[in-house]
Design an enzyme around this catalytic site. Structure first.
Site, PDB file in Angstrom:
ATOM      1  N   GLU A 213      -0.117 -47.420  37.810  1.00  0.00           N
ATOM      2  CA  GLU A 213      -0.094 -46.226  38.553  1.00  0.00           C
ATOM      3  C   GLU A 213      -1.101 -44.732  37.221  1.00  0.00           C
ATOM      4  OE1 GLU A 213       3.750 -45.784  40.786  1.00  0.00           O
ATOM      5  OE2 GLU A 213       3.526 -47.485  41.046  1.00  0.00           O
ATOM      6  N   GLU A 324       3.863 -37.759  44.895  1.00  0.00           N
ATOM      7  CA  GLU A 324       5.028 -37.684  44.373  1.00  0.00           C
ATOM      8  C   GLU A 324       6.053 -37.382  44.151  1.00  0.00           C
ATOM      9  OE1 GLU A 324       6.339 -41.881  44.373  1.00  0.00           O
ATOM     10  OE2 GLU A 324       7.913 -42.060  43.844  1.00  0.00           O
TER      11      GLU A 324
END
Ligand SMILES: *[C@@H]1O[C@H](CO)[C@@H](O)[C@H](O)[C@H]1NC(C)=O
Ligand SMILES: *[C@@H]1O[C@H](CO)[C@@H](O)[C@H](O)[C@H]1NC(C)=O
Length: 409
Positions: A213, A324
């Site tokens: 990520e 997120e």
């Protein structure tokens, strides 16, 4: 005044006396040891105006080489291959009305790291103290990958994590790229965060999920402030024992002496004002199998060695781009923590946050726009996402939102 000081000193002595020396001293020693493990000896030290200390550490002395499987590792000083594609050489569109500017890192205003070293953000005692436990410091608390297919909203919202993303799956992927708008979303509670990133996922969504990520995040618990910071994360067992943010565990091998993981990005975009974006590229070296990362057009940061992973040592099976946040519902309502710019996708350029020129690396190691894109969000009245395709922006998305509002109580 003097009397009050004396009382305080006496109280303090009493407290020290009351705390069992074994546990207090034990934890102190444990923190000291952990900091010694993390913070390698610096050749040069740079103090950034955001309070960070950047240590220039010899490339051969970085945390990666504490990893038992990397003891005999021969460092790769450059990738054997660099994927090319439609938007590879394109700079920010300058004549377009959608004008954006390249960005850098705040600490660079105060100095540079010499060649042969890598800049590492020093971990301070306070950073470790903010974490619940030393062993979980620098690791994610929950399994927090957006799982579009098993979209049972009840199950997903239980962990409190909310997403607004686009994704592709069903093929073999060898990398991904995007240019990401950078903002500084407001965080309501220090234990919440807001991030914008790409996920490169391998394996099923089980106990052995592999993930790489990369993006930017605001995380008061991790960094002690509200700045937007460049970050990476990796795991090879669904966020359980392996992996961490940035260089907070051994794994990622950094070769670049100009960009520090976890450092503040500067400047950031303003609503109705100047827009700034960063381009990020992650790809698999077809020869060595390592996963490389590049920041902007010029900075190859380093790589995750192939041997850290199981599924990703072959290829990725899913790529996701988007935001997120953690919704802790601390006051019994939805959090007001923002995602992206804190504004909904419908507001468009200069107001809503975007990813542009999203691409994947295909089986022939070329960058190309992703096909059959899906979108996913748990609660579009809190955070939403819109995908589009147009001209020099290629495949793009707007995403984000304010969190709590009349439609998201
Ligand atoms: C590293 O090399 C030494 C000596 O050749 C060997 O004994 C050891 O097993 C190697 N370690 C790893 C992790 O490959
Ligand atoms: C971060 O922002 C919150 C409010 O959003 C504020 O209460 C807090 O003081 C800020 N922290 C720092 C270190 O600036």
């Amino acid at each position: 005044m003097a009397a009050r000081v004396r009382v305080v000193v006496m109280l303090f002595c009493l407290l020290v006396f009351l705390i069992p020396p074994s546990s207090a001293g034990g934890r102190k020693l444990e923190i000291k040891k952990h900091l010694k493990r993390l913070n390698k000896r610096a050749v040069k030290t740079i103090k950034s105006r955001d309070g960070d200390i950047i240590d220039c550490v010899r490339v051969t002395h970085q945390p990666a080489f504490d990893h038992p499987m990397l003891k005999n590792h021969t460092i790769q000083m450059k990738p054997s291959f660099h994927p090319e594609g439609l938007f590879t050489e394109m700079k920010a569109p300058s004549k377009s009305h959608k004008r954006s500017k390249p960005v850098t890192q705040l600490w660079q205003l105060n100095g540079r790291c010499p060649k042969g070293t890598v800049p590492i953000r020093r971990t301070k005692r306070e950073d470790v103290l903010r974490a619940n436990s030393i062993s979980r410091f620098g690791k994610k608390k929950h399994r927090t990958f957006p799982q579009p297919r098993s979209a049972d909203p009840d199950l997903i919202s239980q962990s409190g994590h909310q997403h607004a993303i686009v994704y592709v799956e069903g093929d073999k992927y060898y990398g991904a790229k995007a240019t990401v708008n950078v903002w500084e979303p407001k965080i309501q509670q220090p234990n919440e965060f807001s991030l914008s990133q790409m996920w490169i996922l391998g394996g099923s969504f089980g106990e052995d999920l592999n993930s790489i990520e990369v993006g930017w995040q605001v995380s008061p618990d991790l960094y002690g402030d509200n700045n937007s910071r460049l970050f990476t994360y990796w795991t090879s067992d669904a966020y359980q024992a392996t992996g961490c943010y940035n260089l907070l565990c051994s794994g990622f091998v950094q070769i670049n002496n100009e960009i520090a993981m976890g450092a503040s990005i500067f400047p950031v975009s303003r609503y109705h004002g100047s827009q700034y974006d960063i381009s990020i590229l992650v790809w698999k070296d077809p020869k060595e199998g390592n996963w490389w990362m590049q920041f902007g057009n010029d900075y190859v940061l380093g790589y995750w060695p192939a041997l850290l992973f199981s599924y990703l040592s072959d290829s990725a099976s899913m790529i996701e781009w988007g935001g997120e946040v953690v919704n802790s519902e601390a006051d019994g309502q939805h959090t007001s923590t923002q995602m992206g710019s804190g504004h909904f996708p419908g507001e468009g350029f200069g107001k809503a946050s975007y990813f542009r020129n999203i691409q994947i690396v295909d089986g022939s190691n070329s960058l190309r726009p992703p096909k059959d894109i899906g979108t996913f969000t748990e609660q579009s009245s809190c955070y939403d996402v819109q995908h589009g395709n147009h001209g020099e922006w290629g495949s793009y998305l707007y995403y984000g939102g304010p969190g709590r509002n009349p439609n998201c109580p």
